[in-house]
Design an enzyme around this catalytic site. Structure first.
Site, PDB file in Angstrom:
ATOM      1  CE  LYS A   9     -29.840 -29.462  75.119  1.00 27.48           C
ATOM      2  NZ  LYS A   9     -31.129 -28.733  74.457  1.00 27.48           N
ATOM      3  CE1 TYR A  49     -28.918 -32.304  70.226  1.00 28.75           C
ATOM      4  CE2 TYR A  49     -27.238 -30.246  70.366  1.00 28.75           C
ATOM      5  CZ  TYR A  49     -28.053 -31.101  71.219  1.00 28.75           C
ATOM      6  OH  TYR A  49     -28.188 -30.611  72.317  1.00 28.75           O
ATOM      7  CG  ASN A 112     -33.874 -28.253  75.462  1.00 27.13           C
ATOM      8  OD1 ASN A 112     -32.753 -28.119  75.278  1.00 27.13           O
ATOM      9  ND2 ASN A 112     -34.584 -28.830  74.650  1.00 27.13           N
ATOM     10  CG  HIS A 115     -29.386 -33.879  74.876  1.00 24.61           C
ATOM     11  ND1 HIS A 115     -29.955 -34.029  73.796  1.00 24.61           N
ATOM     12  CD2 HIS A 115     -27.878 -35.254  74.155  1.00 24.61           C
ATOM     13  CE1 HIS A 115     -29.477 -35.901  73.033  1.00 24.61           C
ATOM     14  NE2 HIS A 115     -28.422 -36.212  73.186  1.00 24.61           N
ATOM     15  CD  GLU A 126     -27.186 -38.527  72.102  1.00 26.46           C
ATOM     16  OE1 GLU A 126     -27.015 -38.420  73.710  1.00 26.46           O
ATOM     17  OE2 GLU A 126     -27.055 -38.824  71.255  1.00 26.46           O
TER      18      GLU A 126
END
Ligand code: CMP
Length: 145
Positions: A9, A49, A112, A115, A126
């Protein structure tokens, strides 16, 4: 043999820990079979998402995900989905054990760091969302194994 997707991220890119995180997967014996840097737009973020778009945190989370470049990697290996998720640690960094990626680097549930796909079905979707077939590579490691 399984394939899974990870996204490093924007906070992973900004903290300059992309290389360290990829090195952890390589040291574990997992194989990077696809790798790219990109910046998410709203359509890609909403698609990726889709199960979260109606949630209260989504607007803030999607703004974060689109705020800068990310790195997508397709990772291959035995039980890769479970192994990668274990190495990532709990989604909420407050619960992530030291030694896991989130335990070592992540600030909070909004930032965080990483992913990873949570099932075979989502991994297949994905990986295909971020990589065309000709961007995924099958190669042997006979030079080092
Ligand atoms: P990720 O594995 O990318 O999948 C969904 C993301 O939503 C998750 O990591 C978190 O970064 C983010 N998120 C933000 N707030 C929450 C929350 N309250 N519960 C779960 N996920 C959240």
């Amino acid at each position: 043999m399984q394939r899974t997707l990870i996204l490093l991220k924007p906070d992973a890119v900004q903290k300059s820990v992309m290389g360290d995180i990829l090195a952890r997967f390589e040291r574990k014996g997992l194989k990077v079979v696809g790798l790219k840097m990109l910046q998410m737009d709203q359509a890609l973020c909403d698609d990726h998402y889709s199960e979260h778009v109606t949630k209260g945190f989504y607007k803030f989370m999607s703004a974060f995900m689109m705020s800068g470049p990310i790195v997508a990697a397709a990772i291959e290996g035995h039980d890769a989905i479970k192994v990668v998720r274990t190495m990532c640690g709990a989604t909420n960094p407050a619960d992530a054990l030291p030694g896991t990626i989130r335990g070592d680097y992540a600030k909070n549930i909004d930032n965080n760091i990483i992913h990873s796909s949570d099932s075979e079905e989502s991994a297949a979707k994905e990986v295909a969302r971020f990589f065309k077939e000709n961007e995924l590579f099958a190669y042997s490691r006979s030079l080092v194994d």
